[in-house]
Design a protein around this motif. Structure first.
Motif, PDB file in Angstrom:
ATOM      1  N   ILE A 299       0.841  -1.191   0.000  1.00  0.00           N
ATOM      2  CA  ILE A 299       0.000   0.000   0.000  1.00  0.00           C
ATOM      3  C   ILE A 299       0.879   1.245   0.000  1.00  0.00           C
ATOM      4  CG2 ILE A 299      -1.540   1.411   1.426  1.00  0.00           C
ATOM      5  CD1 ILE A 299      -3.100  -0.722   0.205  1.00  0.00           C
ATOM      6  N   VAL A 300       0.556   2.197  -0.871  1.00  0.00           N
ATOM      7  CA  VAL A 300       1.100   3.550  -0.775  1.00  0.00           C
ATOM      8  C   VAL A 300      -0.065   4.447  -0.395  1.00  0.00           C
ATOM      9  CG1 VAL A 300       2.160   5.476  -1.981  1.00  0.00           C
ATOM     10  CG2 VAL A 300       2.935   3.140  -2.455  1.00  0.00           C
ATOM     11  N   ALA A 301       0.066   5.150   0.728  1.00  0.00           N
ATOM     12  CA  ALA A 301      -1.034   5.944   1.266  1.00  0.00           C
ATOM     13  C   ALA A 301      -0.669   7.422   1.294  1.00  0.00           C
ATOM     14  CB  ALA A 301      -1.377   5.473   2.677  1.00  0.00           C
ATOM     15  N   SER A 302      -1.686   8.265   1.113  1.00  0.00           N
ATOM     16  CA  SER A 302      -1.527   9.702   1.309  1.00  0.00           C
ATOM     17  C   SER A 302      -2.805  10.217   1.978  1.00  0.00           C
ATOM     18  CB  SER A 302      -1.256  10.422  -0.016  1.00  0.00           C
ATOM     19  OG  SER A 302      -2.281  10.183  -0.962  1.00  0.00           O
ATOM     20  N   PRO A 303      -2.726  11.350   2.683  1.00  0.00           N
ATOM     21  CA  PRO A 303      -3.826  11.806   3.547  1.00  0.00           C
ATOM     22  C   PRO A 303      -4.854  12.703   2.863  1.00  0.00           C
ATOM     23  CG  PRO A 303      -1.898  13.154   3.952  1.00  0.00           C
ATOM     24  CD  PRO A 303      -1.503  12.141   2.907  1.00  0.00           C
ATOM     25  N   HIS A 304      -5.523  12.169   1.853  1.00  0.00           N
ATOM     26  CA  HIS A 304      -6.575  12.887   1.137  1.00  0.00           C
ATOM     27  C   HIS A 304      -6.074  14.265   0.666  1.00  0.00           C
ATOM     28  CE1 HIS A 304     -11.233  13.200   0.729  1.00  0.00           C
ATOM     29  NE2 HIS A 304     -10.618  13.788  -0.281  1.00  0.00           N
ATOM     30  N   ILE A 305      -4.961  14.251  -0.047  1.00  0.00           N
ATOM     31  CA  ILE A 305      -4.353  15.483  -0.541  1.00  0.00           C
ATOM     32  C   ILE A 305      -4.368  15.567  -2.057  1.00  0.00           C
ATOM     33  CG2 ILE A 305      -2.854  15.799   1.470  1.00  0.00           C
ATOM     34  CD1 ILE A 305      -0.570  14.547  -0.214  1.00  0.00           C
TER      35      ILE A 305
END
Length: 336
Positions: free
Chosen positions: A286-292
């Motif tokens: 998983i590569v995740a980012s904070p709703h950006i």
């Protein structure tokens, strides 16, 4: 200057609640414009999913909200006696009860076409980060390691990319994908014709090496990628979601990744935000980012300017431009 004595008292400026953290409060074209109009902007950025009660407490006597994805349900709107306008940054309306807003005479506006390219950029960033294992390879180098040929890296060129959703953002992603020399498949249940040939969802899932989601959230699209859809995806495929978290059954996604049926996922949105402690974050694939996805310096300022203009127009009794419920003015006691 906007008159406020009728609802605020002569010595108080009307309150504008700002829940979008990227609002340009110090810019003369945004926060400065509100101040010159005699409005008092209060920043309360949304850092996580709020309850309706929490939102109601923040709204209080505010006449306007420059809003993130806060839960404007019927109860919140019933209690917001002075609220005249919700200026939503972005275009997502799944958190706003439009029927209730119209009933209570609350104008709802959006900021369309200002961050389409930003979301498209971020979509490609996540696709590449997953395919190229950027997060893991960065950690390897920082730990003193070097490349490992037994762990293959992917590419976009020559692969098949399936887009589910072909609105403005989907089209922006498509332009980028075609520039990489990939084959493009498109499915959109809300589009009858497009400049590309539309593909049945099952066919898209079965053929695509990369599946990217660009649908709005609605009862019809909730969990459009569920356990069955994940099972129909091509083995080793990558799933990317920069739209809305609940489009994906997150527990089913975790299961598919743990079992090795998918090659990875890039997620900017989650079923619950933030997803602290969720099993999805424990997975290397998983590569995740904070709703950006929709956030950039240029997009923030453009959204701030549009939302500011929408607030001023609504407070002046004008339902124009990016208003999504113009009938609200007919029910607005304050506009009569």
């Amino acid at each position: 200057m906007v008159a406020c004595a009728a609802i605020c008292g002569e010595n108080r400026a009307m309150r504008v609640l700002v829940t979008y953290g990227g609002y340009s409060i110090d810019h003369p074209d945004a926060g400065g414009t509100l101040a010159r109009a005699g409005l008092s902007a209060e920043m309360h950025p949304r850092q996580s999913d709020r309850t309706p009660d929490e939102l109601s407490a923040l709204i209080g006597d505010a006449v306007a909200v420059i809003a993130d994805a806060d839960p404007f349900n019927a109860d919140v709107l019933e209690r917001a006696a002075n609220l005249r306008v919700i200026a939503r940054t972005g275009v997502g309306l799944d958190s706003i009860d439009l029927e209730a807003a119209t009933h209570h005479g609350v104008i709802v506006t959006v900021t369309p076409n200002v961050n389409n390219e930003t979301v498209a950029d971020h979509t490609l960033a996540l696709i590449l980060a997953v395919l190229r294992r950027v997060r893991l390879e960065d950690a390897r180098v920082r730990a003193g390691g070097w490349r490992a040929f037994e762990e293959p890296l992917g590419q976009i060129h020559g692969r098949t990319v399936g887009l589910i959703g072909y609105g403005a953002i989907g089209r922006a992603v498509a332009r980028r994908i075609e520039a990489f020399g990939a084959r493009l498949l498109v499915h959109d249940p809300f589009v009858d014709a497009a400049e590309v040939e539309l593909t049945a969802l099952d066919d898209l899932l079965a053929q695509s090496d990369i599946v990217s989601l660009h649908l709005p959230l609605s009862p019809e699209t909730l969990h459009v990628i569920d356990a069955d859809a994940l099972a129909r995806m091509k083995p080793g495929a990558v799933l990317v979601n920069t739209a809305r978290g609940p489009l994906v059954d997150q527990a089913a996604l975790v299961e598919a990744l743990v079992e090795g049926r998918l090659g990875g996922a890039g997620l900017d949105v989650f079923e619950t935000e933030p997803p602290a402690g969720d099993a999805v974050l424990a997975l290397d694939r998983i590569v995740a980012s904070p709703h950006i996805g929709g956030i950039s310096d240029a997009a923030n300022l453009a959204m701030s300017r549009l939302a500011t203009g929408s607030v001023l127009a609504a407070l002046d009794g004008r339902a124009e431009g990016t208003v999504v419920n113009p009938d609200a003015l007919r029910n607005a006691v304050w506009a009569r």
